[in-house]
Scaffold this motif. Structure first.
Motif, PDB file in Angstrom:
ATOM      1  N   SER A  90      12.998   0.494  12.427  1.00  0.00           N
ATOM      2  CA  SER A  90      12.888   1.215  13.519  1.00  0.00           C
ATOM      3  C   SER A  90      14.448   2.412  13.349  1.00  0.00           C
ATOM      4  CB  SER A  90      13.375   0.441  14.843  1.00  0.00           C
ATOM      5  OG  SER A  90      14.565  -0.211  14.644  1.00  0.00           O
ATOM      6  N   ARG A  91      14.120   3.431  14.315  1.00  0.00           N
ATOM      7  CA  ARG A  91      15.326   4.421  13.979  1.00  0.00           C
ATOM      8  C   ARG A  91      16.497   4.070  14.934  1.00  0.00           C
ATOM      9  NH1 ARG A  91      15.467   6.572  10.015  1.00  0.00           N
ATOM     10  NH2 ARG A  91      17.289   7.727  10.861  1.00  0.00           N
ATOM     11  N   ALA A 113      18.601   1.656   6.897  1.00  0.00           N
ATOM     12  CA  ALA A 113      19.876   2.012   6.191  1.00  0.00           C
ATOM     13  C   ALA A 113      20.894   1.044   6.850  1.00  0.00           C
ATOM     14  CB  ALA A 113      19.828   3.368   6.687  1.00  0.00           C
ATOM     15  N   ALA A 114      20.905   0.681   7.969  1.00  0.00           N
ATOM     16  CA  ALA A 114      21.857  -0.173   8.340  1.00  0.00           C
ATOM     17  C   ALA A 114      21.909  -1.821   7.586  1.00  0.00           C
ATOM     18  CB  ALA A 114      21.850  -0.604   9.815  1.00  0.00           C
ATOM     19  N   VAL A 167      22.690   0.314  16.269  1.00  0.00           N
ATOM     20  CA  VAL A 167      22.342   0.937  15.047  1.00  0.00           C
ATOM     21  C   VAL A 167      21.650   2.360  15.625  1.00  0.00           C
ATOM     22  CG1 VAL A 167      20.715   1.447  12.815  1.00  0.00           C
ATOM     23  CG2 VAL A 167      21.910  -0.867  13.495  1.00  0.00           C
ATOM     24  N   ARG A 168      22.215   3.544  15.301  1.00  0.00           N
ATOM     25  CA  ARG A 168      21.677   4.835  15.976  1.00  0.00           C
ATOM     26  C   ARG A 168      21.009   5.585  14.823  1.00  0.00           C
ATOM     27  NH1 ARG A 168      25.310   6.138  20.265  1.00  0.00           N
ATOM     28  NH2 ARG A 168      27.050   4.779  20.630  1.00  0.00           N
ATOM     29  N   THR A 175      18.881  -8.496   4.237  1.00  0.00           N
ATOM     30  CA  THR A 175      17.372  -8.256   3.929  1.00  0.00           C
ATOM     31  C   THR A 175      16.705  -7.692   5.293  1.00  0.00           C
ATOM     32  OG1 THR A 175      17.627 -10.108   2.386  1.00  0.00           O
ATOM     33  CG2 THR A 175      15.385  -9.453   3.187  1.00  0.00           C
ATOM     34  N   THR A 176      15.912  -6.763   4.825  1.00  0.00           N
ATOM     35  CA  THR A 176      15.219  -6.065   6.055  1.00  0.00           C
ATOM     36  C   THR A 176      13.958  -6.868   6.282  1.00  0.00           C
ATOM     37  OG1 THR A 176      14.067  -4.717   4.572  1.00  0.00           O
ATOM     38  CG2 THR A 176      16.046  -3.652   5.258  1.00  0.00           C
ATOM     39  N   VAL A 177      13.502  -7.090   7.429  1.00  0.00           N
ATOM     40  CA  VAL A 177      12.350  -7.818   7.970  1.00  0.00           C
ATOM     41  C   VAL A 177      11.694  -6.822   9.129  1.00  0.00           C
ATOM     42  CG1 VAL A 177      13.070 -10.098   7.552  1.00  0.00           C
ATOM     43  CG2 VAL A 177      13.572  -9.220   9.510  1.00  0.00           C
TER      44      VAL A 177
END
Length: 361
Positions: free
Chosen positions: A137-138, A123-124, A117-118, A131-133
Motif C-alpha cells: 500500500s501507499r 519502502a518502510a 507509513v505515509r 520482510t514484506t507480505v
C-alpha cells in the motif's frame, strides 16, 4: 464589474470554506458516534464475532479506508491470525497467518506503539529490515491492541493509491478505537473462558456419572470424545490405547469427521508426536503438522490434519494411551484446550482401568 467579480470570488471562497468546515464537522461527529458505539459495545457485547463485526463496520465507515484488518496474537505469541478483513467495506473472515517477523504488523505489536507509513509500505519494510507480505500500500497505519499492559494484536488500515492518506486526527481516532476494541475483545475472551469452564464442569459431571453407572467402556469413551469435541471445537477426537509391546496406538474410539475411517486403525508410536507425549507425559501441540517432523506424516495427508493436540492417558503411574484432538475450527489449540483435555484424560484413564478390572476390555 471588477468589484462585482471580486465580491463573487470572495463569496465563493467563503462558501467553499464553509462547505469544507461542514464536511469536516460531519466527519468528526461520525467519528465521535463510532467511538461512542464501540465504547458501549466494550461493556455490552460478550461474543467475540459480534465485537469484531462492530469494530470492522465502524472503523471502515469513519476512516473511509480501502483496506482494514484485525490481527490477533496466537497463544504461542509467535503467530498472528487475521481474524477479519475488509475490502471495499465488505467484512469477511480471513484467517491468514503472519509468522513472527513478517510485515509491519509485528513491528507495531512488538513495540506496542502506533506506526504510520505515509509514503509506501514496501519502502518502510526495507528501512526497518522487515520482510514484506501481501499487497503493498501507499499509506499504512497500524495501532496495537493493548489490554492490561500486554499486546493482543493490532488494527491496521491502509490505502493502496494515495500517499499521506490519513492525518493526525485519524491516528488519534484509530488509537482510541483500538483501546476500546482491546477492552471489548478481552471481555469477550474472559466470557468465553467462563463458558468453556462451565461446559468443562458439565462434561466432568457427565463422564463421572457414566464411569459410575456404565460398564460399557465403549460408551464411556464415546461420551468423553463427544464432550471434548464441544469443549475444544475440534473436528475429530481420538481415544487410543497402547499395544502390549507399546509399539502401536490402536484408535479405540473416534468421534467426528473421518471418525469411521479412523476407528480401529493402528498408528506407529515411533516417529510420531504421540511418542513425545508418551515419553514426556506432557501434552503436545502442533500448529502446522505438515511442517512438523515430530508428526506422523502419512496421516497428516490422508486425513487433512491442519493442527492437533495430543494428551497422554496415565493410569496407575503408567501411560496407557493418548487422546488426540484434530483440527480446531477457526484457530489453533491453546492452553484452555489443553486444560480441558487433560481433565478428561484422567477420567478416560479411570474408565479404561475400571473396565479392565471388570474384564470388559
Amino acid at each position: 464589474q471588477v468589484t462585482l467579480a471580486h465580491g463573487i470570488a470572495r463569496s465563493a471562497a467563503v462558501a467553499i470554506e464553509n462547505a469544507a468546515l461542514y464536511q469536516e464537522q460531519e466527519r468528526r461527529v461520525a467519528q465521535l458516534s463510532a467511538l461512542n458505539e464501540i465504547g458501549q459495545a466494550a461493556a455490552a457485547l460478550l461474543r467475540h464475532d459480534e465485537v469484531i463485526n462492530l469494530i470492522c463496520q465502524q472503523t471502515s465507515q469513519v476512516l473511509k479506508t480501502q483496506s482494514f484488518y484485525i490481527a490477533i496474537l496466537a497463544d504461542d505469541r509467535d503467530r498472528m491470525t487475521l481474524i477479519a478483513d475488509t475490502d471495499g467495506g465488505e467484512v469477511a473472515p480471513n484467517r491468514a497467518t503472519l509468522v513472527r517477523g513478517e510485515g509491519l504488523t509485528w513491528h507495531v505489536v512488538d513495540h506496542q506503539q502506533p506506526l504510520y507509513v505515509r509514503d509506501g509500505y514496501a519502502a518502510a519494510c526495507e528501512r526497518l529490515g522487515i520482510t514484506t507480505v501481501g499487497r503493498s500500500s501507499r499509506s499504512w497505519l497500524g495501532v496495537p491492541l493493548l489490554a492490561g499492559g500486554r499486546a493482543l494484536g493490532a488494527i491496521v488500515v491502509q490505502d493502496y493509491d494515495r500517499d499521506d492518506a490519513y492525518d493526525d486526527d485519524d491516528v488519534a481516532v484509530l488509537t482510541t478505537i483500538a483501546g476500546q476494541a482491546a477492552i471489548a475483545l478481552e471481555n469477550a475472551r474472559l466470557f468465553s473462558e467462563v463458558q468453556q469452564r462451565v461446559q468443562q464442569l458439565i462434561g466432568i459431571a457427565s463422564v463421572g456419572a457414566a464411569i459410575v453407572e456404565e460398564r460399557d467402556v465403549d460408551r464411556v469413551l464415546a461420551i468423553v470424545g463427544n464432550h471434548l469435541r464441544g469443549l475444544t471445537d475440534a473436528e475429530t477426537v481420538l481415544l487410543s490405547f497402547l499395544s502390549e509391546d507399546a509399539k502401536d496406538l490402536r484408535v479405540w474410539k473416534a468421534v467426528g469427521q473421518h471418525g469411521e475411517d479412523m476407528q480401529d486403525i493402528d498408528v506407529p508410536v515411533e516417529g510420531s508426536l504421540a511418542a513425545v507425549a508418551i515419553a514426556t507425559r506432557e501434552s503436545q501441540v502442533s500448529s502446522d503438522p505438515s511442517d512438523d517432523p515430530r508428526v506422523y506424516a502419512p496421516n497428516v495427508q490422508r486425513y487433512g490434519v491442519r493442527n492437533l493436540l495430543i494428551v497422554p492417558l496415565v493410569a496407575q503411574d503408567r501411560v496407557i494411551g493418548t487422546i488426540t484432538a484434530i483440527n480446531k475450527r477457526g484457530g489453533v489449540f491453546g492452553q484452555g484446550d489443553i486444560d480441558a483435555v487433560e481433565v478428561m484424560a484422567n477420567l478416560a484413564a479411570v474408565a479404561f482401568e475400571n473396565a479392565r478390572l471388570y474384564g470388559l476390555t
